[in-house]
Design a protein around this motif. Structure first.
Motif, short mmCIF file in Angstrom:
data_model
loop_
_atom_site.label_atom_id
_atom_site.label_comp_id
_atom_site.label_asym_id
_atom_site.label_seq_id
_atom_site.Cartn_x
_atom_site.Cartn_y
_atom_site.Cartn_z
N ALA A 1 10.09 -24.90 -14.89
CA ALA A 1 8.57 -25.32 -15.13
C ALA A 1 7.71 -24.97 -13.93
O ALA A 1 6.71 -24.47 -14.13
N VAL A 2 8.23 -25.14 -12.87
CA VAL A 2 7.47 -24.79 -11.58
C VAL A 2 7.13 -23.40 -11.60
O VAL A 2 5.95 -22.95 -11.22
N ILE A 3 8.26 -22.63 -12.25
CA ILE A 3 8.02 -21.28 -12.21
C ILE A 3 6.96 -20.68 -13.20
O ILE A 3 6.10 -19.75 -12.60
N VAL A 4 7.04 -21.25 -14.29
CA VAL A 4 5.97 -20.93 -15.15
C VAL A 4 4.63 -21.36 -14.43
O VAL A 4 3.80 -20.67 -14.87
N ILE A 5 4.23 -22.61 -14.12
CA ILE A 5 3.17 -22.95 -13.92
C ILE A 5 2.63 -22.24 -12.44
O ILE A 5 1.41 -21.99 -12.60
N LEU A 6 3.38 -21.58 -11.60
CA LEU A 6 3.00 -20.78 -10.57
C LEU A 6 2.81 -19.39 -10.98
O LEU A 6 1.94 -18.66 -10.48
N VAL B 1 2.16 -17.92 -14.30
CA VAL B 1 0.98 -17.67 -15.42
C VAL B 1 -0.30 -17.46 -14.83
O VAL B 1 -0.87 -16.72 -15.08
N PRO B 2 -0.73 -18.58 -13.98
CA PRO B 2 -2.05 -18.40 -13.79
C PRO B 2 -2.19 -17.16 -12.76
O PRO B 2 -3.24 -16.50 -12.88
N VAL B 3 -1.51 -16.72 -11.96
CA VAL B 3 -1.33 -15.55 -11.13
C VAL B 3 -1.45 -14.39 -12.03
O VAL B 3 -2.34 -13.48 -11.62
#
Length: 160
Positions: free
Chosen positions: A68-73, A75-77
């Motif tokens: 979840a942390v990897i996806v959150i970090l 996707v916006p980038v």
């Protein structure tokens, strides 16, 4: 123990009994069947200690949190990078369009100036020719035919 299905009459009797007495006792064979299945499960080796179950559960939770942390970090980038690329491309397109418009405008101004200069030059030439013809025509008509002839008309006739 083998399972036997109820016949239609027995099933109807069961429905009537349940409707009459809401608290119907469980079948007698159910307890033995559940115990047999749990003994078979224990013998198959699937049983883990409580500590091991907690460790496996903790590992699953940590893996899900990391994902979840990897996806959150990321996707916006990725969205930001894609939007920056789009903005850069649109800015370059707009700059090229503006340059083309400026070049077209400059070309039109040059063409307008050229046409204006051509008209001015043509008018000057016509005026000079008219003046030259008027001088020639006025002198000839004044001395040869008399002062009453209009030299301007002859000049205009010659130009036409």
């Amino acid at each position: 123990m083998e399972w036997e299905y109820l016949s239609d009459e027995e099933l109807e009797q069961l429905v009537k009994d349940v409707e009459a007495e809401p608290l119907h006792p469980a079948p007698e064979y159910l307890k033995n069947m559940i115990l047999d299945k749990t003994e078979a499960y224990d013998k198959s080796g699937h049983k883990m200690s409580t500590g091991m179950q907690l460790f496996v559960y903790s590992v699953k939770i940590m893996a899900a949190a990391a994902a979840a942390v990897i996806v959150i970090l990321t996707v916006p980038v990725m969205d930001k990078a894609q939007s920056l690329d789009y903005l850069e491309q649109s800015a370059q397109t707009e700059l090229e369009r503006m340059r083309n418009r400026a070049a077209d405008r400059e070309q039109a101004q040059i063409q307008d100036r050229t046409e204006t200069m051509n008209r001015v030059n043509m008018r000057r030439t016509m005026e000079e020719e008219l003046e030259a013809l008027t001088r020639q025509g006025f002198g000839k008509s004044f001395f040869a035919a008399g002062w009453w002839n209009d030299p301007g008309e002859e000049a205009v006739q010659k130009i036409k």
